[in-house]
Design a protein around this motif. Structure first.
Motif, PDB file in Angstrom:
ATOM      1  N   TYR A 132     -39.170   3.953  17.653  1.00  0.00           N
ATOM      2  CA  TYR A 132     -40.462   4.368  17.101  1.00  0.00           C
ATOM      3  C   TYR A 132     -40.349   4.457  15.575  1.00  0.00           C
ATOM      4  N   ALA A 133     -40.731   3.380  14.893  1.00  0.00           N
ATOM      5  CA  ALA A 133     -40.684   3.351  13.429  1.00  0.00           C
ATOM      6  C   ALA A 133     -41.925   4.057  12.896  1.00  0.00           C
ATOM      7  N   GLU A 134     -41.725   5.190  12.243  1.00  0.00           N
ATOM      8  CA  GLU A 134     -42.849   5.994  11.774  1.00  0.00           C
ATOM      9  C   GLU A 134     -43.223   5.718  10.320  1.00  0.00           C
ATOM     10  N   THR A 135     -42.388   4.992   9.608  1.00  0.00           N
ATOM     11  CA  THR A 135     -42.685   4.652   8.220  1.00  0.00           C
ATOM     12  C   THR A 135     -42.394   3.169   7.995  1.00  0.00           C
ATOM     13  N   LYS A 136     -42.907   2.664   6.886  1.00  0.00           N
ATOM     14  CA  LYS A 136     -42.627   1.275   6.539  1.00  0.00           C
ATOM     15  C   LYS A 136     -41.141   1.092   6.267  1.00  0.00           C
ATOM     16  N   ALA A 137     -40.513   2.111   5.696  1.00  0.00           N
ATOM     17  CA  ALA A 137     -39.076   2.032   5.409  1.00  0.00           C
ATOM     18  C   ALA A 137     -38.274   1.903   6.711  1.00  0.00           C
ATOM     19  N   GLU A 138     -38.662   2.656   7.734  1.00  0.00           N
ATOM     20  CA  GLU A 138     -37.968   2.550   9.018  1.00  0.00           C
ATOM     21  C   GLU A 138     -38.184   1.175   9.640  1.00  0.00           C
ATOM     22  N   SER A 139     -39.373   0.645   9.522  1.00  0.00           N
ATOM     23  CA  SER A 139     -39.651  -0.705  10.030  1.00  0.00           C
ATOM     24  C   SER A 139     -38.792  -1.739   9.316  1.00  0.00           C
ATOM     25  N   ARG A 140     -38.665  -1.579   7.996  1.00  0.00           N
ATOM     26  CA  ARG A 140     -37.835  -2.512   7.231  1.00  0.00           C
ATOM     27  C   ARG A 140     -36.372  -2.425   7.647  1.00  0.00           C
ATOM     28  N   LEU A 141     -35.882  -1.215   7.929  1.00  0.00           N
ATOM     29  CA  LEU A 141     -34.492  -1.063   8.383  1.00  0.00           C
ATOM     30  C   LEU A 141     -34.256  -1.798   9.703  1.00  0.00           C
ATOM     31  N   ILE A 142     -35.197  -1.643  10.630  1.00  0.00           N
ATOM     32  CA  ILE A 142     -35.074  -2.320  11.922  1.00  0.00           C
ATOM     33  C   ILE A 142     -35.123  -3.834  11.721  1.00  0.00           C
ATOM     34  N   ASN A 143     -36.066  -4.303  10.916  1.00  0.00           N
ATOM     35  CA  ASN A 143     -36.168  -5.740  10.634  1.00  0.00           C
ATOM     36  C   ASN A 143     -34.873  -6.282  10.051  1.00  0.00           C
ATOM     37  N   LYS A 144     -34.344  -5.571   9.065  1.00  0.00           N
ATOM     38  CA  LYS A 144     -33.133  -6.026   8.386  1.00  0.00           C
ATOM     39  C   LYS A 144     -31.952  -6.070   9.356  1.00  0.00           C
ATOM     40  N   TYR A 145     -31.818  -5.047  10.180  1.00  0.00           N
ATOM     41  CA  TYR A 145     -30.703  -5.005  11.141  1.00  0.00           C
ATOM     42  C   TYR A 145     -30.760  -6.216  12.069  1.00  0.00           C
ATOM     43  N   ILE A 146     -31.941  -6.482  12.610  1.00  0.00           N
ATOM     44  CA  ILE A 146     -32.094  -7.590  13.562  1.00  0.00           C
ATOM     45  C   ILE A 146     -31.887  -8.938  12.866  1.00  0.00           C
ATOM     46  N   GLU A 147     -32.428  -9.092  11.654  1.00  0.00           N
ATOM     47  CA  GLU A 147     -32.274 -10.358  10.915  1.00  0.00           C
ATOM     48  C   GLU A 147     -30.829 -10.640  10.552  1.00  0.00           C
ATOM     49  N   GLU A 148     -30.092  -9.598  10.192  1.00  0.00           N
ATOM     50  CA  GLU A 148     -28.710  -9.788   9.751  1.00  0.00           C
ATOM     51  C   GLU A 148     -27.714  -9.854  10.902  1.00  0.00           C
ATOM     52  N   SER A 149     -28.157  -9.544  12.095  1.00  0.00           N
ATOM     53  CA  SER A 149     -27.262  -9.581  13.247  1.00  0.00           C
ATOM     54  C   SER A 149     -27.024 -11.023  13.691  1.00  0.00           C
ATOM     55  N   PRO A 150     -25.770 -11.362  14.017  1.00  0.00           N
ATOM     56  CA  PRO A 150     -25.506 -12.721  14.516  1.00  0.00           C
ATOM     57  C   PRO A 150     -25.952 -12.887  15.974  1.00  0.00           C
ATOM     58  N   LEU A 151     -26.282 -11.794  16.628  1.00  0.00           N
ATOM     59  CA  LEU A 151     -26.681 -11.834  18.032  1.00  0.00           C
ATOM     60  C   LEU A 151     -28.182 -12.051  18.176  1.00  0.00           C
ATOM     61  N   LYS A 152     -28.583 -12.475  19.338  1.00  0.00           N
ATOM     62  CA  LYS A 152     -29.993 -12.720  19.630  1.00  0.00           C
ATOM     63  C   LYS A 152     -30.590 -11.478  20.286  1.00  0.00           C
ATOM     64  N   PHE A 153     -31.688 -10.993  19.715  1.00  0.00           N
ATOM     65  CA  PHE A 153     -32.413  -9.871  20.274  1.00  0.00           C
ATOM     66  C   PHE A 153     -33.801 -10.335  20.674  1.00  0.00           C
ATOM     67  N   LYS A 154     -34.321  -9.770  21.736  1.00  0.00           N
ATOM     68  CA  LYS A 154     -35.719  -9.965  22.128  1.00  0.00           C
ATOM     69  C   LYS A 154     -36.456  -8.720  21.670  1.00  0.00           C
ATOM     70  N   ARG A 155     -37.560  -8.911  20.933  1.00  0.00           N
ATOM     71  CA  ARG A 155     -38.253  -7.766  20.353  1.00  0.00           C
ATOM     72  C   ARG A 155     -39.753  -7.895  20.569  1.00  0.00           C
ATOM     73  N   VAL A 156     -40.353  -6.803  21.016  1.00  0.00           N
ATOM     74  CA  VAL A 156     -41.793  -6.722  21.181  1.00  0.00           C
ATOM     75  C   VAL A 156     -42.256  -5.534  20.338  1.00  0.00           C
ATOM     76  N   ILE A 157     -43.275  -5.764  19.485  1.00  0.00           N
ATOM     77  CA  ILE A 157     -43.775  -4.699  18.603  1.00  0.00           C
ATOM     78  C   ILE A 157     -45.202  -4.367  18.997  1.00  0.00           C
ATOM     79  N   GLN A 158     -45.466  -3.045  19.131  1.00  0.00           N
ATOM     80  CA  GLN A 158     -46.815  -2.577  19.431  1.00  0.00           C
ATOM     81  C   GLN A 158     -47.189  -1.511  18.405  1.00  0.00           C
ATOM     82  N   LYS A 159     -48.460  -1.521  17.992  1.00  0.00           N
ATOM     83  CA  LYS A 159     -48.955  -0.445  17.114  1.00  0.00           C
ATOM     84  C   LYS A 159     -49.270   0.748  17.992  1.00  0.00           C
ATOM     85  N   ALA A 160     -48.898   1.921  17.498  1.00  0.00           N
ATOM     86  CA  ALA A 160     -49.213   3.142  18.257  1.00  0.00           C
ATOM     87  C   ALA A 160     -50.281   3.918  17.559  1.00  0.00           C
TER      88      ALA A 160
END
Length: 164
Positions: free
Chosen positions: A136-164
């Motif tokens: 649950y990313a509550e700020t833009k900064a938290e969203s950016r952290l999640i984005n960066k982690y997934i982008e920089e990971s060599p592994l494949k992640f499946k991600r679904v994003i919903q607005k709450a």
């Protein structure tokens, strides 16, 4: 010179009118009814003042100026609302077949104080257990952290994003 002052004053008044009218809509959506009512009252006063001026002038240029100002006022209110509003909460459902990678990701979220829930799940072929994380990313900064982690990971992640 007087026509420039006239057009400038009705332009400015219409920008304020439309900004207040758009703000009223935003306030209603946020259940701020008293403030919405005040915005409507001021907006109506300005609207009738402008209407009186434009109708009595019988000028196509005045109508054009007022029309353009209406768009400017709406855009201005939306921009200010976006800048001043709280960040939205985005619900990120993240999956991967790699259990170890998901545990590392969960630890990353915990270290960064990003609210998350990990639940047991299985890989597509049902032969291996893994976890699915709902973050649950509550700020833009938290969203950016999640984005960066997934982008920089060599592994494949499946991600679904919903607005709450």
């Amino acid at each position: 010179m007087s026509s420039m002052i006239y057009f400038g004053s009705i332009f400015f008044a219409k920008v304020i009118d439309n900004a207040l009218n758009t703000t009223k809509t935003i306030l209603i959506q946020r259940s701020r009814w008293l403030l919405a009512g005040i915005a409507v009252g001021i907006s109506d006063f300005i609207y009738f003042w402008i209407t009186k001026r434009v109708v009595s002038s019988d000028s196509m240029a005045a109508i054009l100026v007022v029309s353009l100002a209406g768009g400017v006022g709406c855009a201005l209110a939306c921009l200010l609302s976006d800048k001043m509003s709280k960040d939205r909460t985005y619900v990120n459902v993240i999956m991967s077949d790699d259990l170890e990678a998901m545990m590392d990701f969960r630890d990353f979220l915990a270290k960064n104080h990003i609210t998350n829930v990990a639940s047991d799940s299985y890989t597509l072929d049902w032969d291996q257990k893994t976890i699915t994380i709902t973050a649950y990313a509550e700020t833009k900064a938290e969203s950016r952290l999640i984005n960066k982690y997934i982008e920089e990971s060599p592994l494949k992640f499946k991600r679904v994003i919903q607005k709450a």
